[in-house]
Design an enzyme around this catalytic site. Sequence first.
Site, mmCIF file in Angstrom:
data_model
loop_
_atom_site.group_PDB
_atom_site.id
_atom_site.type_symbol
_atom_site.label_atom_id
_atom_site.label_comp_id
_atom_site.label_asym_id
_atom_site.label_seq_id
_atom_site.Cartn_x
_atom_site.Cartn_y
_atom_site.Cartn_z
ATOM 1 N N HIS A 70 0.747 -1.056 0.270
ATOM 2 C CA HIS A 70 0.018 -0.095 0.069
ATOM 3 C C HIS A 70 0.943 1.165 0.039
ATOM 4 O O HIS A 70 1.700 1.465 -0.968
ATOM 5 C CB HIS A 70 -0.968 -0.154 1.102
ATOM 6 C CG HIS A 70 -1.855 0.935 1.282
ATOM 7 N ND1 HIS A 70 -2.342 1.692 0.190
ATOM 8 C CD2 HIS A 70 -3.097 1.054 2.223
ATOM 9 C CE1 HIS A 70 -3.493 2.391 0.547
ATOM 10 N NE2 HIS A 70 -3.950 2.035 1.753
ATOM 11 N N HIS A 116 -1.851 -2.278 -10.028
ATOM 12 C CA HIS A 116 -3.058 -1.561 -9.115
ATOM 13 C C HIS A 116 -4.106 -2.665 -9.119
ATOM 14 O O HIS A 116 -4.469 -3.287 -10.088
ATOM 15 C CB HIS A 116 -3.460 -0.224 -9.605
ATOM 16 C CG HIS A 116 -4.116 0.694 -8.672
ATOM 17 N ND1 HIS A 116 -5.468 0.386 -8.507
ATOM 18 C CD2 HIS A 116 -3.623 1.402 -7.764
ATOM 19 C CE1 HIS A 116 -6.154 1.134 -7.250
ATOM 20 N NE2 HIS A 116 -4.840 2.028 -6.921
ATOM 21 N N ASP A 123 2.891 5.765 -7.008
ATOM 22 C CA ASP A 123 3.989 5.812 -6.055
ATOM 23 C C ASP A 123 5.350 5.750 -6.829
ATOM 24 O O ASP A 123 6.273 6.217 -6.284
ATOM 25 C CB ASP A 123 4.128 4.454 -5.193
ATOM 26 C CG ASP A 123 2.962 4.525 -4.128
ATOM 27 O OD1 ASP A 123 2.598 5.763 -3.526
ATOM 28 O OD2 ASP A 123 2.282 3.694 -4.044
HETATM 29 C C1 LIG Z 1 -1.028 -3.111 -6.083
HETATM 30 C C2 LIG Z 1 -0.989 -4.588 -5.858
HETATM 31 C C3 LIG Z 1 -0.916 -5.031 -4.460
HETATM 32 C C4 LIG Z 1 -2.299 -4.875 -6.623
HETATM 33 O O1 LIG Z 1 -2.407 -6.404 -6.476
HETATM 34 P P1 LIG Z 1 -3.503 -7.286 -7.345
HETATM 35 O O2 LIG Z 1 -4.803 -6.707 -7.400
HETATM 36 O O3 LIG Z 1 -3.459 -8.601 -6.657
HETATM 37 O O4 LIG Z 1 -2.784 -7.217 -8.774
HETATM 38 P P2 LIG Z 1 -3.369 -7.872 -9.900
HETATM 39 O O5 LIG Z 1 -4.377 -8.988 -9.762
HETATM 40 O O6 LIG Z 1 -3.313 -7.067 -11.142
HETATM 41 O O7 LIG Z 1 -2.120 -8.937 -10.570
HETATM 42 C C5 LIG Z 1 -1.927 -9.682 -11.589
HETATM 43 C C6 LIG Z 1 -0.511 -10.283 -11.928
HETATM 44 O O8 LIG Z 1 0.425 -9.410 -12.172
HETATM 45 C C7 LIG Z 1 1.309 -9.551 -11.081
HETATM 46 N N1 LIG Z 1 1.810 -8.281 -10.485
HETATM 47 C C8 LIG Z 1 0.958 -7.262 -10.373
HETATM 48 N N2 LIG Z 1 1.891 -6.285 -9.725
HETATM 49 C C9 LIG Z 1 2.903 -6.658 -9.860
HETATM 50 C C10 LIG Z 1 4.197 -5.898 -9.756
HETATM 51 N N3 LIG Z 1 4.282 -4.602 -9.279
HETATM 52 N N4 LIG Z 1 5.279 -6.585 -10.095
HETATM 53 C C11 LIG Z 1 5.322 -7.794 -10.572
HETATM 54 N N5 LIG Z 1 4.172 -8.646 -10.738
HETATM 55 C C12 LIG Z 1 2.964 -8.067 -10.534
HETATM 56 C C13 LIG Z 1 0.633 -10.345 -9.756
HETATM 57 O O9 LIG Z 1 1.583 -11.069 -9.239
HETATM 58 C C14 LIG Z 1 -0.278 -11.149 -10.796
HETATM 59 O O10 LIG Z 1 0.240 -12.240 -11.228
HETATM 60 P P3 LIG Z 1 -0.158 -13.699 -11.295
HETATM 61 O O11 LIG Z 1 -1.330 -13.680 -11.932
HETATM 62 O O12 LIG Z 1 0.878 -14.538 -11.751
HETATM 63 O O13 LIG Z 1 -0.467 -14.180 -9.679
HETATM 64 C C15 LIG Z 1 0.074 -5.127 -6.877
HETATM 65 O O14 LIG Z 1 -0.107 -4.570 -8.166
HETATM 66 C C16 LIG Z 1 1.540 -4.996 -6.203
HETATM 67 O O15 LIG Z 1 1.835 -5.501 -5.257
HETATM 68 N N6 LIG Z 1 2.224 -3.781 -6.664
HETATM 69 C C17 LIG Z 1 3.389 -3.460 -6.064
HETATM 70 C C18 LIG Z 1 3.162 -2.714 -4.749
HETATM 71 C C19 LIG Z 1 2.755 -1.314 -5.107
HETATM 72 O O16 LIG Z 1 3.354 -0.590 -5.790
HETATM 73 N N7 LIG Z 1 1.713 -0.919 -4.168
HETATM 74 C C20 LIG Z 1 1.071 0.393 -4.387
HETATM 75 C C21 LIG Z 1 -0.332 0.403 -4.931
HETATM 76 S S1 LIG Z 1 -0.833 2.022 -5.329
#
Ligand SMILES: CC(C)(COP(=O)(O)OP(=O)(O)OC[C@H]1O[C@@H](n2cnc3c(N)ncnc32)[C@H](O)[C@@H]1OP(=O)(O)O)[C@@H](O)C(=O)NCCC(=O)NCCS
Length: 374
Positions: free
Chosen positions: A221, A260, A311
């Site tokens: 987050h 996201h 971010d």
């Molecule tokens: C924001 C976040 C928590 C959303 O999680 P989520 O809703 O589960 O993400 P999604 O469903 O879109 O993920 C789809 C796929 O992309 C991958 N993915 C998503 N964000 C990723 C990232 N930053 N780096 C690498 N892979 C990523 C996931 O692991 C998932 O892979 P899988 O299907 O093999 O498990 C996630 O994108 C993340 O952890 N981002 C990094 C942290 C971050 O920047 N947080 C700030 C948010 S504003």
Amino acid sequence: MVDKALGGAGLRGQVAGQTALCTVGQTGSGLTYCGYDISELAEKAQFEEVSFLLSRGELPTTTGLADYKAKLKSLRGLPEALKTVLENIPKDAHPMDVMRTGCSMLGNLEMENDFSEANDAIDRMVAIFPSIICYWYRFTHDGVRIETQTDDDSVGAHFLTMLHDKAPSALFEQVMNVSLILYAEHEFNASTFTGRVCASTLSDIHSCVTGAIGTLRGPLHGGANEAAMDLIESFTSADQAEDALMGMLERKDKIMGFGHAIYRESDPRNVIIKKWSEKLAAEVGDDVLYPVSVRCEEVMWREKKLFCNADFFHASAYHFMGIPTKLFTPIFVMSRVTGWTAHVKEQRANNRIIRPSADYTGPDARSYTPIESR
Ligand SMILES: CC(C)(COP(=O)(O)OP(=O)(O)OC[C@H]1O[C@@H](n2cnc3c(N)ncnc32)[C@H](O)[C@@H]1OP(=O)(O)O)[C@@H](O)C(=O)NCCC(=O)NCCS
């Protein structure tokens, strides 16, 4: 059996309530506060107008804004008991823990008598949160007891002045203003939902915000901007960043600052902060961090169709303004407190305790075995 669609899906796509405060991924550029598009607010408004909008429901008039800013200015001072608490928090503490403790202590010193006075408590938090983090940081890192009751015109300038002992440039103040606007509100995200659950029990507003700060602390987050900084500053060139990212993707590492939960193709806040990061890079003469960040963005989109969230470019922008990495997420708190508290008020205005149910996945009913027979 654990149903992944329930436990593993993070309640994605489920409507958990109503709000008149914000839309995410629906209209305009993709983000609106009380009907106003984020791109217009970031271009034309002051953060204090947005803060007023969220707490009062409408944008202020010229006089209303002047009065509101004067009120915020008058509320920057720290009570002695709070200073004592901050001075006793170790230098190596997590700054988000400092914010959490600072907010909680404030709730002890300025206890909620009646929820109808919520706006006074909100204004106090908006005004004093920069003082809390800067007082602790400067005391523990520089050994000085700073004066937090500064005469700066804006929340962003107040923060930078306390941090650097001098008034910020017009450009730095403007970027802080934009940044605080971009982070102010985001519908039912994890920390806001925490605040609403707490509000639904009729708890006090400081408890709601303290819980929200704890939720924002995590790297999935709010903590992502700090993690993004750690990543980009580990590279010395765009080519090196590309090589390293390719390796990380192969290892299925998570790259902070990308992706996201709601947005699917882009985060409308990214295009705005990226532009300001580019301006700052030119201003401070950077020729590494910004190109590295741009290359990361290109590689992540090319390889995974993953885009920068709010971010990612915040990391370089804050760095260019001389803000230590460990203070990045507390800035998010200084801004998001406006959204959290607006949601607390909204929840309280039409409240029923939030209490969902769970699908039971444990053992079948069984009888208790006395301890001596186990
Ligand atoms: C924001 C976040 C928590 C959303 O999680 P989520 O809703 O589960 O993400 P999604 O469903 O879109 O993920 C789809 C796929 O992309 C991958 N993915 C998503 N964000 C990723 C990232 N930053 N780096 C690498 N892979 C990523 C996931 O692991 C998932 O892979 P899988 O299907 O093999 O498990 C996630 O994108 C993340 O952890 N981002 C990094 C942290 C971050 O920047 N947080 C700030 C948010 S504003």
